[in-house]
Design a protein around this motif. Structure first.
Motif, PDB file in Angstrom:
ATOM      1  N   PHE A   8       4.911 -13.992   3.350  1.00 47.23           N
ATOM      2  CA  PHE A   8       5.778 -12.815   3.326  1.00 47.23           C
ATOM      3  C   PHE A   8       5.714 -12.125   4.684  1.00 47.23           C
ATOM      4  O   PHE A   8       4.869 -12.440   5.518  1.00 47.23           O
ATOM      5  CB  PHE A   8       5.371 -11.857   2.201  1.00 47.23           C
ATOM      6  CG  PHE A   8       4.021 -11.224   2.401  1.00 47.23           C
ATOM      7  CD1 PHE A   8       3.902  -9.968   2.945  1.00 47.23           C
ATOM      8  CD2 PHE A   8       2.860 -11.910   2.061  1.00 47.23           C
ATOM      9  CE1 PHE A   8       2.659  -9.388   3.145  1.00 47.23           C
ATOM     10  CE2 PHE A   8       1.612 -11.340   2.247  1.00 47.23           C
ATOM     11  CZ  PHE A   8       1.511 -10.078   2.798  1.00 47.23           C
ATOM     12  N   ALA A  10       5.133  -8.564   6.558  1.00 43.24           N
ATOM     13  CA  ALA A  10       4.596  -7.217   6.399  1.00 43.24           C
ATOM     14  C   ALA A  10       4.991  -6.396   7.620  1.00 43.24           C
ATOM     15  O   ALA A  10       4.375  -6.513   8.681  1.00 43.24           O
ATOM     16  CB  ALA A  10       3.086  -7.256   6.247  1.00 43.24           C
ATOM     17  N   THR A  11       6.017  -5.581   7.493  1.00 44.33           N
ATOM     18  CA  THR A  11       6.476  -4.780   8.623  1.00 44.33           C
ATOM     19  C   THR A  11       5.607  -3.544   8.831  1.00 44.33           C
ATOM     20  O   THR A  11       5.480  -3.050   9.943  1.00 44.33           O
ATOM     21  CB  THR A  11       7.939  -4.352   8.421  1.00 44.33           C
ATOM     22  OG1 THR A  11       8.045  -3.647   7.181  1.00 44.33           O
ATOM     23  CG2 THR A  11       8.858  -5.557   8.406  1.00 44.33           C
ATOM     24  N   HIS A  12       5.003  -3.036   7.782  1.00 50.08           N
ATOM     25  CA  HIS A  12       4.180  -1.833   7.886  1.00 50.08           C
ATOM     26  C   HIS A  12       2.695  -2.146   8.065  1.00 50.08           C
ATOM     27  O   HIS A  12       1.914  -1.262   8.361  1.00 50.08           O
ATOM     28  CB  HIS A  12       4.368  -0.964   6.652  1.00 50.08           C
ATOM     29  CG  HIS A  12       3.871  -1.606   5.393  1.00 50.08           C
ATOM     30  ND1 HIS A  12       4.551  -2.607   4.757  1.00 50.08           N
ATOM     31  CD2 HIS A  12       2.743  -1.404   4.675  1.00 50.08           C
ATOM     32  CE1 HIS A  12       3.875  -3.000   3.676  1.00 50.08           C
ATOM     33  NE2 HIS A  12       2.777  -2.285   3.609  1.00 50.08           N
ATOM     34  N   SER A  23      -0.054  -7.283  10.752  1.00 45.44           N
ATOM     35  CA  SER A  23       1.336  -7.235  10.316  1.00 45.44           C
ATOM     36  C   SER A  23       2.073  -8.461  10.839  1.00 45.44           C
ATOM     37  O   SER A  23       1.548  -9.224  11.632  1.00 45.44           O
ATOM     38  CB  SER A  23       2.010  -5.951  10.807  1.00 45.44           C
ATOM     39  OG  SER A  23       1.994  -5.899  12.207  1.00 45.44           O
ATOM     40  N   ARG A  71       2.188 -12.072  -7.769  1.00 47.75           N
ATOM     41  CA  ARG A  71       3.573 -11.699  -7.451  1.00 47.75           C
ATOM     42  C   ARG A  71       3.676 -10.206  -7.154  1.00 47.75           C
ATOM     43  O   ARG A  71       4.334  -9.799  -6.199  1.00 47.75           O
ATOM     44  CB  ARG A  71       4.495 -12.073  -8.606  1.00 47.75           C
ATOM     45  CG  ARG A  71       5.977 -11.858  -8.299  1.00 47.75           C
ATOM     46  CD  ARG A  71       6.833 -11.915  -9.547  1.00 47.75           C
ATOM     47  NE  ARG A  71       6.536 -10.850 -10.487  1.00 47.75           N
ATOM     48  CZ  ARG A  71       6.919  -9.576 -10.347  1.00 47.75           C
ATOM     49  NH1 ARG A  71       7.593  -9.201  -9.287  1.00 47.75           N
ATOM     50  NH2 ARG A  71       6.613  -8.668 -11.262  1.00 47.75           N
ATOM     51  N   ALA A  75       4.763  -8.264  -3.588  1.00 47.07           N
ATOM     52  CA  ALA A  75       5.838  -7.272  -3.583  1.00 47.07           C
ATOM     53  C   ALA A  75       5.373  -5.952  -2.962  1.00 47.07           C
ATOM     54  O   ALA A  75       6.100  -5.343  -2.170  1.00 47.07           O
ATOM     55  CB  ALA A  75       6.359  -7.043  -5.008  1.00 47.07           C
ATOM     56  N   VAL A  76       4.170  -5.528  -3.279  1.00 45.56           N
ATOM     57  CA  VAL A  76       3.641  -4.278  -2.716  1.00 45.56           C
ATOM     58  C   VAL A  76       3.355  -4.435  -1.225  1.00 45.56           C
ATOM     59  O   VAL A  76       3.669  -3.552  -0.423  1.00 45.56           O
ATOM     60  CB  VAL A  76       2.375  -3.836  -3.474  1.00 45.56           C
ATOM     61  CG1 VAL A  76       1.647  -2.735  -2.743  1.00 45.56           C
ATOM     62  CG2 VAL A  76       2.744  -3.395  -4.893  1.00 45.56           C
ATOM     63  N   GLU A  78       4.687  -6.414   1.007  1.00 42.05           N
ATOM     64  CA  GLU A  78       5.832  -6.632   1.894  1.00 42.05           C
ATOM     65  C   GLU A  78       6.854  -5.504   1.868  1.00 42.05           C
ATOM     66  O   GLU A  78       7.796  -5.511   2.649  1.00 42.05           O
ATOM     67  CB  GLU A  78       6.513  -7.971   1.576  1.00 42.05           C
ATOM     68  CG  GLU A  78       7.322  -7.985   0.313  1.00 42.05           C
ATOM     69  CD  GLU A  78       7.986  -9.329   0.061  1.00 42.05           C
ATOM     70  OE1 GLU A  78       8.048 -10.174   0.964  1.00 42.05           O
ATOM     71  OE2 GLU A  78       8.459  -9.525  -1.057  1.00 42.05           O
ATOM     72  N   ARG A  79       6.662  -4.515   1.012  1.00 40.56           N
ATOM     73  CA  ARG A  79       7.654  -3.430   0.974  1.00 40.56           C
ATOM     74  C   ARG A  79       7.612  -2.624   2.266  1.00 40.56           C
ATOM     75  O   ARG A  79       6.552  -2.443   2.864  1.00 40.56           O
ATOM     76  CB  ARG A  79       7.447  -2.553  -0.246  1.00 40.56           C
ATOM     77  CG  ARG A  79       6.251  -1.662  -0.174  1.00 40.56           C
ATOM     78  CD  ARG A  79       6.098  -0.820  -1.411  1.00 40.56           C
ATOM     79  NE  ARG A  79       4.827  -0.083  -1.294  1.00 40.56           N
ATOM     80  CZ  ARG A  79       4.203   0.458  -2.275  1.00 40.56           C
ATOM     81  NH1 ARG A  79       4.711   0.368  -3.475  1.00 40.56           N
ATOM     82  NH2 ARG A  79       3.076   1.100  -2.085  1.00 40.56           N
ATOM     83  N   PRO A  80       8.790  -2.131   2.683  1.00 35.91           N
ATOM     84  CA  PRO A  80       8.853  -1.350   3.941  1.00 35.91           C
ATOM     85  C   PRO A  80       8.212   0.022   3.794  1.00 35.91           C
ATOM     86  O   PRO A  80       7.995   0.537   2.769  1.00 35.91           O
ATOM     87  CB  PRO A  80      10.335  -1.221   4.232  1.00 35.91           C
ATOM     88  CG  PRO A  80      11.053  -1.704   3.027  1.00 35.91           C
ATOM     89  CD  PRO A  80      10.080  -2.375   2.138  1.00 35.91           C
TER      90      PRO A  80
END
Length: 80
Positions: A8, A10-12, A23, A71, A75-76, A78-80
């Motif tokens: 995934f 990870a932007t943050h 990241s 899963r 989801a957590v 990779e969230r912005p």
């Protein structure tokens, strides 16, 4: 042992125990044993060194939940 791995972005950033925040393109690996003990590890895609996520020991109430917990973690993370 049951191991699941997902790539995934990870932007943050994701906090690790060993090196702090990482990241970019990351891979999460979760491993559960027959007793439900869950191990979380993360790395940069195609890197050899794995890091741990901060926290105490992790345990699944029901080992059948491993895929769903993995899963949700992706989801957590990779969230912005």
């Amino acid at each position: 042992m049951n191991t699941i791995s997902s790539v995934f972005k990870a932007t943050h950033g994701v906090m690790t125990t060993e090196v702090g925040v990482i990241s970019g393109d990351l891979e999460l690996r979760t491993t559960s044993d027959k007793e439900g003990n869950l191990t979380l590890a993360i790395t940069y895609v195609d890197a050899e060194e794995w890091y741990t996520l901060p926290g105490m020991s992790y345990k699944l109430y029901d080992t059948r939940d491993h895929h769903e917990v993995h899963r949700m973690l992706v989801a957590v993370l990779e969230r912005p």
